[in-house]
Each structure stands twice: as C-alpha cells, then as structure tokens.
Design a protein around this motif. Structure first.
Motif, PDB file in Angstrom:
ATOM      1  N   LEU A  30     -14.256   9.606  29.160  1.00 47.85           N
ATOM      2  CA  LEU A  30     -15.064  10.684  28.602  1.00 47.85           C
ATOM      3  C   LEU A  30     -16.479  10.264  28.228  1.00 47.85           C
ATOM      4  CD1 LEU A  30     -12.710  12.615  26.123  1.00 47.85           C
ATOM      5  CD2 LEU A  30     -13.835  13.547  28.140  1.00 47.85           C
ATOM      6  N   SER A  31     -16.656   9.022  27.826  1.00 49.39           N
ATOM      7  CA  SER A  31     -17.878   8.626  27.124  1.00 49.39           C
ATOM      8  C   SER A  31     -19.017   8.248  28.054  1.00 49.39           C
ATOM      9  CB  SER A  31     -17.575   7.445  26.198  1.00 49.39           C
ATOM     10  OG  SER A  31     -16.527   7.761  25.302  1.00 49.39           O
ATOM     11  N   ASP A  32     -20.225   8.363  27.515  1.00 49.01           N
ATOM     12  CA  ASP A  32     -21.409   7.795  28.144  1.00 49.01           C
ATOM     13  C   ASP A  32     -21.675   6.395  27.594  1.00 49.01           C
ATOM     14  OD1 ASP A  32     -22.416  10.193  29.714  1.00 49.01           O
ATOM     15  OD2 ASP A  32     -22.276  11.041  27.712  1.00 49.01           O
ATOM     16  N   ARG A  33     -21.369   6.216  26.314  1.00 51.20           N
ATOM     17  CA  ARG A  33     -21.409   4.896  25.678  1.00 51.20           C
ATOM     18  C   ARG A  33     -20.172   4.767  24.794  1.00 51.20           C
ATOM     19  NH1 ARG A  33     -25.763   4.120  21.844  1.00 51.20           N
ATOM     20  NH2 ARG A  33     -25.698   6.384  21.534  1.00 51.20           N
ATOM     21  N   VAL A  34     -19.730   3.522  24.573  1.00 55.85           N
ATOM     22  CA  VAL A  34     -18.560   3.271  23.728  1.00 55.85           C
ATOM     23  C   VAL A  34     -18.951   2.279  22.634  1.00 55.85           C
ATOM     24  CG1 VAL A  34     -16.176   2.479  23.607  1.00 55.85           C
ATOM     25  CG2 VAL A  34     -17.008   3.623  25.686  1.00 55.85           C
ATOM     26  N   ALA A  35     -18.759   2.691  21.380  1.00 54.63           N
ATOM     27  CA  ALA A  35     -18.959   1.812  20.235  1.00 54.63           C
ATOM     28  C   ALA A  35     -17.597   1.350  19.733  1.00 54.63           C
ATOM     29  CB  ALA A  35     -19.714   2.542  19.116  1.00 54.63           C
ATOM     30  N   VAL A  36     -17.475   0.068  19.434  1.00 55.45           N
ATOM     31  CA  VAL A  36     -16.210  -0.498  18.970  1.00 55.45           C
ATOM     32  C   VAL A  36     -16.323  -0.816  17.486  1.00 55.45           C
ATOM     33  CG1 VAL A  36     -14.547  -2.372  19.234  1.00 55.45           C
ATOM     34  CG2 VAL A  36     -15.709  -1.436  21.243  1.00 55.45           C
ATOM     35  N   MET A  37     -15.333  -0.361  16.708  1.00 51.19           N
ATOM     36  CA  MET A  37     -15.314  -0.602  15.267  1.00 51.19           C
ATOM     37  C   MET A  37     -14.272  -1.659  14.926  1.00 51.19           C
ATOM     38  SD  MET A  37     -15.891   3.041  13.320  1.00 51.19           S
ATOM     39  CE  MET A  37     -16.298   2.132  11.809  1.00 51.19           C
ATOM     40  N   LEU A  38     -14.646  -2.533  14.011  1.00 51.85           N
ATOM     41  CA  LEU A  38     -13.744  -3.562  13.503  1.00 51.85           C
ATOM     42  C   LEU A  38     -14.086  -3.810  12.042  1.00 51.85           C
ATOM     43  CD1 LEU A  38     -11.547  -5.752  14.022  1.00 51.85           C
ATOM     44  CD2 LEU A  38     -13.419  -7.311  14.606  1.00 51.85           C
ATOM     45  N   GLU A  39     -13.108  -3.616  11.185  1.00 51.42           N
ATOM     46  CA  GLU A  39     -13.265  -3.863   9.744  1.00 51.42           C
ATOM     47  C   GLU A  39     -14.472  -3.128   9.179  1.00 51.42           C
ATOM     48  OE1 GLU A  39     -13.263  -8.091   9.256  1.00 51.42           O
ATOM     49  OE2 GLU A  39     -11.145  -8.279   9.799  1.00 51.42           O
ATOM     50  N   GLY A  40     -14.647  -1.875   9.603  1.00 51.86           N
ATOM     51  CA  GLY A  40     -15.681  -1.029   9.031  1.00 51.86           C
ATOM     52  C   GLY A  40     -17.064  -1.195   9.619  1.00 51.86           C
ATOM     53  N   ARG A  41     -17.207  -2.030  10.611  1.00 55.92           N
ATOM     54  CA  ARG A  41     -18.512  -2.273  11.229  1.00 55.92           C
ATOM     55  C   ARG A  41     -18.483  -1.920  12.718  1.00 55.92           C
ATOM     56  NH1 ARG A  41     -21.470  -5.395   7.643  1.00 55.92           N
ATOM     57  NH2 ARG A  41     -20.247  -6.595   6.127  1.00 55.92           N
ATOM     58  N   ILE A  42     -19.675  -1.642  13.262  1.00 57.41           N
ATOM     59  CA  ILE A  42     -19.830  -1.514  14.708  1.00 57.41           C
ATOM     60  C   ILE A  42     -20.074  -2.913  15.254  1.00 57.41           C
ATOM     61  CG2 ILE A  42     -21.145  -0.492  16.592  1.00 57.41           C
ATOM     62  CD1 ILE A  42     -19.622   1.573  14.992  1.00 57.41           C
ATOM     63  N   VAL A  43     -19.127  -3.420  16.058  1.00 57.44           N
ATOM     64  CA  VAL A  43     -19.238  -4.801  16.540  1.00 57.44           C
ATOM     65  C   VAL A  43     -19.756  -4.872  17.966  1.00 57.44           C
ATOM     66  CG1 VAL A  43     -17.464  -5.671  14.985  1.00 57.44           C
ATOM     67  CG2 VAL A  43     -16.799  -4.793  17.232  1.00 57.44           C
TER      68      VAL A  43
ATOM     69  N   ILE B 231     -15.813   6.180  20.249  1.00 55.35           N
ATOM     70  CA  ILE B 231     -15.601   5.140  19.246  1.00 55.35           C
ATOM     71  C   ILE B 231     -14.179   4.621  19.409  1.00 55.35           C
ATOM     72  CG2 ILE B 231     -15.424   4.621  16.787  1.00 55.35           C
ATOM     73  CD1 ILE B 231     -17.698   6.472  16.277  1.00 55.35           C
ATOM     74  N   ALA B 232     -14.074   3.335  19.714  1.00 58.19           N
ATOM     75  CA  ALA B 232     -12.784   2.689  19.939  1.00 58.19           C
ATOM     76  C   ALA B 232     -12.514   1.701  18.809  1.00 58.19           C
ATOM     77  CB  ALA B 232     -12.778   1.969  21.286  1.00 58.19           C
ATOM     78  N   GLY B 233     -11.260   1.426  18.605  1.00 58.39           N
ATOM     79  CA  GLY B 233     -10.861   0.459  17.590  1.00 58.39           C
ATOM     80  C   GLY B 233      -9.419   0.667  17.207  1.00 58.39           C
ATOM     81  N   VAL B 234      -8.800  -0.383  16.696  1.00 59.58           N
ATOM     82  CA  VAL B 234      -7.449  -0.257  16.172  1.00 59.58           C
ATOM     83  C   VAL B 234      -7.500   0.626  14.934  1.00 59.58           C
ATOM     84  CG1 VAL B 234      -5.483  -1.510  15.224  1.00 59.58           C
ATOM     85  CG2 VAL B 234      -6.827  -2.513  17.069  1.00 59.58           C
ATOM     86  N   SER B 235      -6.537   1.513  14.798  1.00 62.34           N
ATOM     87  CA  SER B 235      -6.527   2.423  13.662  1.00 62.34           C
ATOM     88  C   SER B 235      -6.595   1.649  12.350  1.00 62.34           C
ATOM     89  CB  SER B 235      -5.244   3.261  13.692  1.00 62.34           C
ATOM     90  OG  SER B 235      -5.232   4.185  12.635  1.00 62.34           O
ATOM     91  N   GLY B 236      -7.371   2.189  11.407  1.00 66.59           N
ATOM     92  CA  GLY B 236      -7.505   1.549  10.109  1.00 66.59           C
ATOM     93  C   GLY B 236      -8.736   0.689   9.975  1.00 66.59           C
TER      94      GLY B 236
ATOM     95  N   ALA C 117       0.839  -1.201   0.000  1.00 66.75           N
ATOM     96  CA  ALA C 117       0.000   0.000   0.000  1.00 66.75           C
ATOM     97  C   ALA C 117       0.872   1.247   0.000  1.00 66.75           C
ATOM     98  CB  ALA C 117      -0.907   0.005   1.222  1.00 66.75           C
ATOM     99  N   LYS C 118       0.400   2.284  -0.656  1.00 62.82           N
ATOM    100  CA  LYS C 118       1.097   3.560  -0.600  1.00 62.82           C
ATOM    101  C   LYS C 118       0.752   4.249   0.722  1.00 62.82           C
ATOM    102  CE  LYS C 118       1.294   4.229  -5.609  1.00 62.82           C
ATOM    103  NZ  LYS C 118       2.735   3.915  -5.695  1.00 62.82           N
ATOM    104  N   ILE C 119       1.696   5.024   1.227  1.00 65.29           N
ATOM    105  CA  ILE C 119       1.531   5.631   2.542  1.00 65.29           C
ATOM    106  C   ILE C 119       0.294   6.514   2.601  1.00 65.29           C
ATOM    107  CG2 ILE C 119       2.579   7.194   4.223  1.00 65.29           C
ATOM    108  CD1 ILE C 119       3.874   4.415   4.072  1.00 65.29           C
ATOM    109  N   TRP C 120      -0.012   7.248   1.531  1.00 65.69           N
ATOM    110  CA  TRP C 120      -1.156   8.157   1.564  1.00 65.69           C
ATOM    111  C   TRP C 120      -2.477   7.402   1.698  1.00 65.69           C
ATOM    112  CZ3 TRP C 120      -5.143   7.887  -1.929  1.00 65.69           C
ATOM    113  CH2 TRP C 120      -4.901   7.224  -3.145  1.00 65.69           C
ATOM    114  N   GLN C 121      -2.466   6.108   1.395  1.00 69.03           N
ATOM    115  CA  GLN C 121      -3.685   5.306   1.505  1.00 69.03           C
ATOM    116  C   GLN C 121      -3.919   4.778   2.921  1.00 69.03           C
ATOM    117  OE1 GLN C 121      -2.491   2.452  -1.530  1.00 69.03           O
ATOM    118  NE2 GLN C 121      -4.058   3.232  -2.904  1.00 69.03           N
ATOM    119  N   LEU C 122      -2.949   4.942   3.802  1.00 66.07           N
ATOM    120  CA  LEU C 122      -3.029   4.358   5.141  1.00 66.07           C
ATOM    121  C   LEU C 122      -3.598   5.337   6.148  1.00 66.07           C
ATOM    122  CD1 LEU C 122       0.480   2.613   5.320  1.00 66.07           C
ATOM    123  CD2 LEU C 122      -1.686   1.647   4.518  1.00 66.07           C
ATOM    124  N   ALA C 123      -4.268   4.801   7.152  1.00 65.96           N
ATOM    125  CA  ALA C 123      -4.716   5.615   8.277  1.00 65.96           C
ATOM    126  C   ALA C 123      -3.517   6.032   9.124  1.00 65.96           C
ATOM    127  CB  ALA C 123      -5.722   4.835   9.122  1.00 65.96           C
TER     128      ALA C 123
END
Length: 423
Positions: free
Chosen positions: A385-398, A206-211, A54-60
């Motif tokens: 900080l949060s009142d609720r925490v949503a976790v993202m994985l591979e583009g979805r809320i899991v 919103i939590a999750g590994v970058s990308g 991947a090119k660097i500009w395409q990365l999170a």
C-alpha cells in the motif's frame, strides 16, 4: 484455543489471566510465583515478550494476543486452535513460532491454524481446507497450491492480492509531526521525539511489532491521548490541545485498531453507525431532530459503494462480520474526503475480499489528495500500500524506507533493532 477476539479480563495482570481457571488448590492468588516463572520461561522460549505483571488494559492489541498464545502454551494442550496468531509478530518471530508449532506437531499434538495470510498457510500446513460462507469451498495440497488459487476458493472469484497503485503527483505536506512525545498507559514514555511528515497523495506505512508506540501515535494525532511534548499540524494548522471533534473539523479522519471498542457501537444499526460522527450536521439534523430520510439515503449509498453485506441498514452492527463492520467504519471516515486519514490495522482479521475492497478505497483516497498513514503489523500490506514505510521501535522512528526498496527482510531487521545501513 488462541482467540482472535481476546478472552482476557482487562483489570487483571498477565499472570492472573493465565492462572484464571486453574485449580485453586495449587494456584491461589497468594501463590502465583510458579505461574509467573513459567510464563517468563515460555516468553523466552517462544519470543513472546510481555510484562507478566502488567494489567491487560495497559497492553497494546498485539501484546494481548501474545498473552492469549502464552495462555494456551501454558496449559500444554494436545489440540491447539490458533485464530490469526501471527498478526503481531515480526517475520523472524513468525519463523521461530512455526519451528515451535512444527515441533508440537511432531510430538503428536494436533494444530488447527486459521489465517488469512496465505503465504503462512502454505508454509505451515500439511493440509488446507478453505471455508466460504460457512461451507467448505475446496481443499488443497500446500506443496502444489498457489496463493492465487486459495484466494479464489476463499472469495469465489479472482482476487488482486496486491492493490494497483498508479503514480500520483504529491501535494503539499498535510500532516506534520515534530518532536512528538507522550506517555503510555503504564506511565513511561511511549513516543520519543517522533518527527514525520506526510504529503497529499501519499500513503506512509508504519511498521513495527505491536507495543512499540504505534497505538499511542495514532491516539495522539486523533486527540485521544495528550502529547507531553511536540507539535501536530494538519495543513499547517497546529491542533495540539484541540478536541477530537475540532480535529475532525480541520480534516482528520481516524480508523481505530479496535473496531468494536473504538470504531463502532455494536447495538446501533448500520445507519446509526454511519452517521455517528455527522449526526449534528445540517444535512442530517434540523433544530435537534434527526432527518431520518437523509440518514437512510446516506447509509444506503455507503452500503452500496463499499459492498457492505448486511440484511438492511437497520440491522444491528454487532451481528455483521468483522470485515463488513470495518467497511462501515472506512466508509464513514472517508465520506467527507478528509485531509488526513489515520488507518490503524485496517484489514486485521478481515477476509481477503474485504481486504481487497479496503485497499482499493485507500488507494482511491490517495489519488484524491488525502495524506494517509497506515499502521499495520502485516508487512505485505504495508509494502503493497505504501509509498514510504517508517519503522517504529521502542517509541522511535528507526528508519524510513521507500516502498520500492522495502522488503519483508529489510523491515524485519529494522523492527528487530538493526541499523538502516545494515538492513
């Protein structure tokens, strides 16, 4: 050295960036195969997964930081300086990285670990040195030091490590996402049927590994990336197809994750950056001419309110620290009491004192009835900080967890793909 601000060439691939500067007799552009194989090997060993082609500009942002870590590991350095290296890793990945760093230490390598994450400093270090205003303010033994003591050495006063968050009566839904889908920079789906709602007086973390779609989610809501499917509404008003300016006009504010690329113009003064999004409003402009007195008064007020450390409001913004630049952006975005605020990585790379100020401002805005989305890879920040925490994985809320029930371990499991019932 693993830099906090990336030393990468955006138009080159991951492998090309890692090979950059190596002897061309062995590693020419036509012979990158051995480099690629070693990068994949290191990625597997250390859990630093990234597409080598991947090119660097395409990365999170987080993926770029992984490239910086891989670049240093590839060179097998005897002295490794790490500047905020864990900002984008899950708790499990941090533990795995620390095992590796300790092994490198035991093998005779010297490591300098620079971080604002006090629990990590205490867990990893053999000796701790604290810097404040360019001087050593103290040293500590990690076996006896506390987070509170280190924070006081860093700031020069007692610091609230977690914001006080009084109860707030929730209002109506102010931000609604239904079936939101979009493509990433590499032409594949980055968001996949995301449904979220945020009410006035609520902070949704919103939590999750970058990308995993966090950046794309913020950009779609802000109007910087088109949605391929789904609806975005602010106060029941659909904003699909509207420009970033039109979205601001209906109450959206946006703090981007890359402050110097997307949030501020470094060559502009503090005052110019503070009026950047409102320069055409009647309060600051009359028939095409800027009202410099009004702009300066506005800037002075925000500098006072947000404790921005700057010689003057005419100082070039690029000469300020990251924390002060972040406070400028936060002050600008919150000035108009927005209906919805998207704050992406609001305290990444800022000192504890600046982070405390930013957290207090977000909590105050929550009390004012704004619907706030905080996107952060710092799980302590998200939980605090949060009142609720949503976790993202591979583009979805899991999974979505009430903050009162959220733990680093539970969120870490969700970030790694565990089912909510297992977490």
């Amino acid at each position: 050295m693993i830099h906090q601000h990336f030393m990468l060439v955006p138009t080159l691939t991951v492998v090309e960036n890692i090979a950059l500067g190596l002897s061309t007799k062995r590693f020419s552009r036509l012979d990158l195969g051995p480099v690629r194989e070693r990068v994949l090997e290191l990625s597997s060993i250390y859990g630093l997964h990234v597409d080598p082609d991947a090119k660097i500009w395409q990365l999170a942002v987080g993926e770029r930081q992984r490239v910086e870590i891989l670049k240093a590991l590839y060179r097998d350095a005897d002295l490794l300086v790490l500047d905020e290296p864990t900002a984008v890793l899950t708790p499990t990945e941090v533990d795995e990285l620390f095992v590796t760093l300790r092994q490198m230490r035991d093998d005779g390598k010297a490591l300098i670990f620079i971080s604002h994450k006090l629990h990590e400093v205490l867990a990893l270090s053999d000796r701790i040195t604290v810097l404040r205003d360019g001087r050593i303010s103290g040293t500590a033994d990690p076996t006896t030091a506390t987070r509170e003591h280190l924070a006081e050495l860093m700031v020069g006063r007692a610091v609230k490590l977690a914001p006080e968050k009084p109860p707030v009566a929730l209002g109506d839904v102010r931000l609604e996402l239904r079936g939101l889908t979009c493509q990433g920079d590499r032409g594949v789906e980055a968001l996949k049927q995301v449904d979220l709602s945020v009410r006035g007086g609520e902070i949704l973390g919103i939590a999750g590994v970058s990308g995993n779609g966090q950046r794309e989610l913020a950009e779609v809501v802000a109007g910087l990336r088109p949605a391929t499917h789904g609806i975005v509404e602010i106060d029941n008003t659909p904003i699909n197809g509207k420009s970033p300016r039109q979205r601001r006009d209906v109450g959206l504010a946006y703090v981007p994750e890359e402050r110097m690329r997307d949030g501020a113009i470094g060559s502009f003064s503090v005052a110019e950056n503070l009026v950047l999004i409102d320069h055409d409003k009647a309060a600051f402009c009359d028939r095409g001419f800027l009202k410099l007195g009004a702009i300066n008064s506005h800037a002075e007020q925000i500098v006072r309110d947000y404790a921005v450390k700057t010689p003057t409001i005419t100082t070039s913004t690029k000469s300020l620290s990251g924390g002060n630049i972040q406070k400028i952006i936060m002050g600008r975005e919150l000035h108009g009491n927005p209906a919805v605020l998207i704050a992406s990585q609001p305290t990444r790379g800022v000192d504890i004192g600046a982070a405390e100020n930013i957290h207090e401002r977000l909590v105050a805005q929550r009390a004012a009835g704004t619907a706030i989305v905080v996107i952060s890879e710092d799980l302590d920040e998200v939980i605090g900080l949060s009142d609720r925490v949503a976790v993202m994985l591979e583009g979805r809320i899991v999974g979505i967890v009430d903050a009162a029930d959220a733990t680093v371990e539970k969120l870490g499991l969700l970030m790694g793909g565990a089912e909510l019932s297992e977490a």
